[in-house]
Design an enzyme around this catalytic site. Structure first.
Site, PDB file in Angstrom:
ATOM      1  N   TRP A  52       0.947 113.811 -19.355  1.00 17.08           N
ATOM      2  CA  TRP A  52       0.735 112.713 -20.297  1.00 17.08           C
ATOM      3  C   TRP A  52       1.641 112.754 -21.516  1.00 17.08           C
ATOM      4  O   TRP A  52       1.574 111.864 -22.355  1.00 17.08           O
ATOM      5  CB  TRP A  52      -0.732 112.732 -20.761  1.00 17.08           C
TER       6      TRP A  52
ATOM      7  N   GLU B 293      -3.816 110.236 -16.077  1.00 14.82           N
ATOM      8  CA  GLU B 293      -4.845 109.194 -16.257  1.00 14.82           C
ATOM      9  C   GLU B 293      -4.912 108.723 -17.710  1.00 14.82           C
ATOM     10  O   GLU B 293      -5.274 107.588 -17.977  1.00 14.82           O
ATOM     11  CB  GLU B 293      -6.219 109.725 -15.811  1.00 14.82           C
TER      12      GLU B 293
ATOM     13  N   GLU C 280       7.289 122.772 -13.038  1.00 19.00           N
ATOM     14  CA  GLU C 280       7.770 122.781 -14.427  1.00 19.00           C
ATOM     15  C   GLU C 280       6.541 123.025 -15.288  1.00 19.00           C
ATOM     16  O   GLU C 280       5.751 122.107 -15.513  1.00 19.00           O
ATOM     17  CB  GLU C 280       8.400 121.424 -14.797  1.00 19.00           C
ATOM     18  N   LEU C 281       6.391 124.254 -15.780  1.00 19.74           N
ATOM     19  CA  LEU C 281       5.118 124.620 -16.408  1.00 19.74           C
ATOM     20  C   LEU C 281       5.272 124.831 -17.917  1.00 19.74           C
ATOM     21  O   LEU C 281       6.230 124.377 -18.515  1.00 19.74           O
ATOM     22  CB  LEU C 281       4.546 125.840 -15.690  1.00 19.74           C
TER      23      LEU C 281
ATOM     24  N   CYS D 140       7.032 120.640 -23.782  1.00 22.50           N
ATOM     25  CA  CYS D 140       7.063 122.006 -23.237  1.00 22.50           C
ATOM     26  C   CYS D 140       8.225 122.819 -23.800  1.00 22.50           C
ATOM     27  O   CYS D 140       8.199 124.037 -23.759  1.00 22.50           O
ATOM     28  CB  CYS D 140       7.088 121.977 -21.714  1.00 22.50           C
TER      29      CYS D 140
ATOM     30  N   GLU E 288       0.500 128.840 -25.657  1.00 23.82           N
ATOM     31  CA  GLU E 288       1.290 127.689 -26.098  1.00 23.82           C
ATOM     32  C   GLU E 288       0.388 126.725 -26.879  1.00 23.82           C
ATOM     33  O   GLU E 288      -0.612 126.237 -26.333  1.00 23.82           O
ATOM     34  CB  GLU E 288       1.819 126.990 -24.839  1.00 23.82           C
TER      35      GLU E 288
HETATM   36  P1  NAD Z   1      -4.538 120.874 -18.318  1.00 19.67           P
HETATM   37  O1  NAD Z   1      -4.131 122.198 -17.859  1.00 19.67           O
HETATM   38  O2  NAD Z   1      -5.980 120.474 -18.198  1.00 19.67           O
HETATM   39  O3  NAD Z   1      -3.721 119.721 -17.568  1.00 19.67           O
HETATM   40  C1  NAD Z   1      -2.323 119.706 -17.531  1.00 19.67           C
HETATM   41  C2  NAD Z   1      -1.898 118.557 -16.601  1.00 19.67           C
HETATM   42  O4  NAD Z   1      -2.266 118.866 -15.262  1.00 19.67           O
HETATM   43  C3  NAD Z   1      -2.567 117.223 -16.892  1.00 19.67           C
HETATM   44  O5  NAD Z   1      -1.613 116.193 -16.725  1.00 19.67           O
HETATM   45  C4  NAD Z   1      -3.688 117.110 -15.854  1.00 19.67           C
HETATM   46  O6  NAD Z   1      -3.971 115.774 -15.493  1.00 19.67           O
HETATM   47  C5  NAD Z   1      -3.101 117.842 -14.681  1.00 19.67           C
HETATM   48  N1  NAD Z   1      -4.068 118.531 -13.845  1.00 19.67           N
HETATM   49  C6  NAD Z   1      -5.094 119.284 -14.247  1.00 19.67           C
HETATM   50  N2  NAD Z   1      -5.755 119.809 -13.191  1.00 19.67           N
HETATM   51  C7  NAD Z   1      -5.108 119.357 -12.077  1.00 19.67           C
HETATM   52  C8  NAD Z   1      -5.284 119.554 -10.670  1.00 19.67           C
HETATM   53  N3  NAD Z   1      -6.254 120.344 -10.176  1.00 19.67           N
HETATM   54  N4  NAD Z   1      -4.440 118.923  -9.839  1.00 19.67           N
HETATM   55  C9  NAD Z   1      -3.448 118.128 -10.302  1.00 19.67           C
HETATM   56  N5  NAD Z   1      -3.214 117.922 -11.610  1.00 19.67           N
HETATM   57  C10 NAD Z   1      -4.042 118.537 -12.493  1.00 19.67           C
HETATM   58  O7  NAD Z   1      -4.086 120.803 -19.812  1.00 19.67           O
HETATM   59  P2  NAD Z   1      -4.126 119.630 -20.857  1.00 19.67           P
HETATM   60  O8  NAD Z   1      -5.244 119.864 -21.814  1.00 19.67           O
HETATM   61  O9  NAD Z   1      -3.995 118.288 -20.208  1.00 19.67           O
HETATM   62  O10 NAD Z   1      -2.731 119.925 -21.563  1.00 19.67           O
HETATM   63  C11 NAD Z   1      -2.543 121.093 -22.309  1.00 19.67           C
HETATM   64  C12 NAD Z   1      -1.677 122.087 -21.592  1.00 19.67           C
HETATM   65  O11 NAD Z   1      -0.963 121.490 -20.528  1.00 19.67           O
HETATM   66  C13 NAD Z   1      -0.636 122.615 -22.547  1.00 19.67           C
HETATM   67  O12 NAD Z   1      -1.022 123.864 -23.020  1.00 19.67           O
HETATM   68  C14 NAD Z   1       0.631 122.673 -21.759  1.00 19.67           C
HETATM   69  O13 NAD Z   1       0.897 123.978 -21.326  1.00 19.67           O
HETATM   70  C15 NAD Z   1       0.398 121.889 -20.527  1.00 19.67           C
HETATM   71  N6  NAD Z   1       1.249 120.699 -20.407  1.00 19.67           N
HETATM   72  C16 NAD Z   1       2.549 120.916 -20.132  1.00 19.67           C
HETATM   73  C17 NAD Z   1       3.393 119.844 -19.996  1.00 19.67           C
HETATM   74  C18 NAD Z   1       4.844 120.064 -19.716  1.00 19.67           C
HETATM   75  O14 NAD Z   1       5.639 119.185 -19.997  1.00 19.67           O
HETATM   76  N7  NAD Z   1       5.219 121.205 -19.127  1.00 19.67           N
HETATM   77  C19 NAD Z   1       2.902 118.562 -20.144  1.00 19.67           C
HETATM   78  C20 NAD Z   1       1.552 118.366 -20.408  1.00 19.67           C
HETATM   79  C21 NAD Z   1       0.722 119.464 -20.522  1.00 19.67           C
END
Ligand code: NAD
Length: 478
Positions: A149, A176, A248-249, A282, A379
């Site tokens: 997102w 979403e 890409e994490l 990220c 992070e």
């Molecule tokens: P989160 O770990 O809940 O979700 C991260 C992303 O993964 C979201 O887009 C979510 O919809 C998706 N996701 C979650 N569970 C999934 C599953 N089982 N299958 C498929 N997709 C799934 O974290 P958050 O609260 O949304 O975001 C915070 C963390 O996410 C941050 O600490 C950061 O590390 C990471 N993040 C990284 C990037 C990036 O560009 N690398 C982007 C967004 C979030």
């Protein structure tokens, strides 16, 4: 906001609503701006069938013709830049100026990969006895793309560009919270004449969608951007089926400020970049290791610039930083700040939520943060910078590498020997010296260690979406 689009799934070239829909909120106002249809299992199965049909057509479409359609869609997105940017600001909160730049960056991803589509060269291996060996690259098949997102348009763009330029079809599950960026991409491809089924867009419960689709045999690549925890889970699921992953994490980017640099310029540059997209990037610079001789002027300048950041609704003029995109990130950041303070860190500015409507958080600077504070390992993914003094480049590199992540890293120095040492010793997929730009369409982007594997962009990007096939061709039966 009037330009926010009516939300649909896009399956087999058709727009689809479903029985269940959930609200999309503006994070600056918490008002509902749209209703997002959630896919049922039957929708996912339809998307899979459509993607298989799409793959049969698209993988046999000449690379030049694929490139033409991608470029046509990109031109449409450039024409629609203002509508797309306004939708991104409404659903994500970022300032409109940053949303406009995001649309252009997304288009550049498409344009770069369209150019690469016609350069997926193989090679011929010389051989004896009349046998010719040809190394041939072919699209891997149906891709499952999962985009986050933080960049509602340019994150989906990277995955769709890689898949389509390579000749793959894709089922994209975009975030979403921020569906409009991906929806606009699908509209542009629809209008550009992309054959039905090549691009499919679904939304729903992330875990249900990934769990159902990863186990399907036609899905040959899972391309995910998001947190390390989720990436590890998806990689485990994919490994049960020997399905390739592109991950890409998370990152936790260090910034090494050497004693020979201009402390104030580096501090202003660091603060401006830190609070871009409210730190939800990220590659966001987060752990600043500043040579002790420059520490005070660097910290003072950084704090001043951070505190001067104009925070507000991204749709309003002059705003430099919008709200966080998700309500859940507000307590997550507050907890990191509290933990660091309890362990002895100095809170130099910020540290709290702003107001009680919208997910606004102050631009925050923590200084002299002990290594056992959570924020030194986790992070923050928000507007939070950590600034610590170091005695030498040796110490800075050691501390820079002391996290499980290795995505982006930065250095400020004018010394070639220091730049060389950082190049050799800093553990990161992307190192930038005297600039905080970490990734462009023409450069390969990706991580090492727990930041994932595979690369997007550059001449390397399409390799993830292709298989290598060796052809042995004898001129006579042997
Ligand atoms: P989160 O770990 O809940 O979700 C991260 C992303 O993964 C979201 O887009 C979510 O919809 C998706 N996701 C979650 N569970 C999934 C599953 N089982 N299958 C498929 N997709 C799934 O974290 P958050 O609260 O949304 O975001 C915070 C963390 O996410 C941050 O600490 C950061 O590390 C990471 N993040 C990284 C990037 C990036 O560009 N690398 C982007 C967004 C979030």
């Amino acid at each position: 906001m009037s330009s926010y689009p009516d939300l649909h799934l896009y399956i087999g070239g058709e727009w689809r609503k479903t029985a269940t829909d959930l609200p999309v909120l503006n994070p600056a106002t918490e008002e509902e701006i749209g209703r997002l249809p959630h896919a049922e299992t039957s929708d996912l199965d339809d998307a899979l069938t459509a993607a298989q049909d799409g793959f049969r057509i698209w993988s046999r479409t000449a690379p030049r013709d694929r490139a033409d359609i991608i470029l046509k869609a990109s031109a449409l997105m450039r024409e629609r830049q203002e509508d797309i940017a306004r939708a991104i600001t409404a659903e994500h909160g970022k300032p409109l100026a940053q949303a406009r730049l995001e649309v252009i960056r997304g288009c550049e991803f498409f344009e770069w990969d369209a150019g690469e589509a016609v350069r997926t060269y193989g090679r011929v291996i010389p051989s004896a006895r009349g046998i010719r060996y040809i190394v041939h690259h072919q699209p891997i098949g149906v891709v499952l793309g999962l985009s986050p997102w933080n960049f509602p348009m340019s994150q989906p763009a990277r995955k769709i560009a890689g898949a389509l330029a390579s000749g793959c079809s894709i089922i994209l599950k975009a975030a979403e919270e921020t569906p409009a960026g991906a929806l606009h991409i699908a509209k542009a491809f629809h209008d550009a004449g992309l054959p039905a089924g090549v691009l499919n867009l679904v939304f729903g419960t992330p875990a249900d969608i990934s769990d159902h689709l990863i186990r399907q045999e036609p899905v040959r690549l899972v391309a995910f951007t998001g947190s390390t925890a989720v990436g590890r889970h998806l990689t485990t699921l994919a490994s049960n089926h020997m399905t390739r992953v592109l991950m890409e994490l998370g990152g936790h980017a260090p910034v090494i400020v050497c004693e020979d640099t201009d402390a104030k310029r580096a501090a202003v540059s660091g603060a401006v970049r830190k609070y871009r997209n409210a730190g939800q990037v990220c590659t966001s610079p987060t752990r600043f290791f500043v040579h002790e001789s420059l520490f005070e002027p660097f910290l003072e300048t950084f704090v001043k610039r951070a505190a001067a950041t104009t925070v507000g609704n991204g749709a309003e003029p002059g705003v430099e930083m919008g709200p966080l995109a998700n309500e859940r990130r507000v307590p997550a950041l507050a907890e990191l700040v509290e933990d660091a303070r309890a362990k002895g860190a100095d809170l130099r500015t910020g540290g709290s939520r702003i107001g009680n409507v919208g997910y606004f958080f102050e631009p925050t600077v923590l200084a002299n943060v002990p290594d056992d504070a959570r924020v030194m390992r986790e992070e923050p993914f928000g507007p939070l910078a950590v600034i610590n003094p170091v005695a030498s480049l040796d110490e800075a590199i050691e501390r820079a590498n002391a996290v499980p992540f290795g995505l982006a890293a930065y250095g400020f120095t004018n010394r070639a020997d220091y730049a060389d040492r950082m190049t050799d010793e800093v553990e990161a997929g992307n190192l930038s010296i005297n600039t905080l730009e970490a990734s462009l369409p023409e450069t390969p982007f990706g991580g090492v260690k727990s930041s994932g594997y595979g690369r997007e962009g550059g001449t390397e990007g399409l390799e993830n979406y292709m298989i290598v096939k060796n052809i042995s061709h004898s001129m006579d039966i042997v």
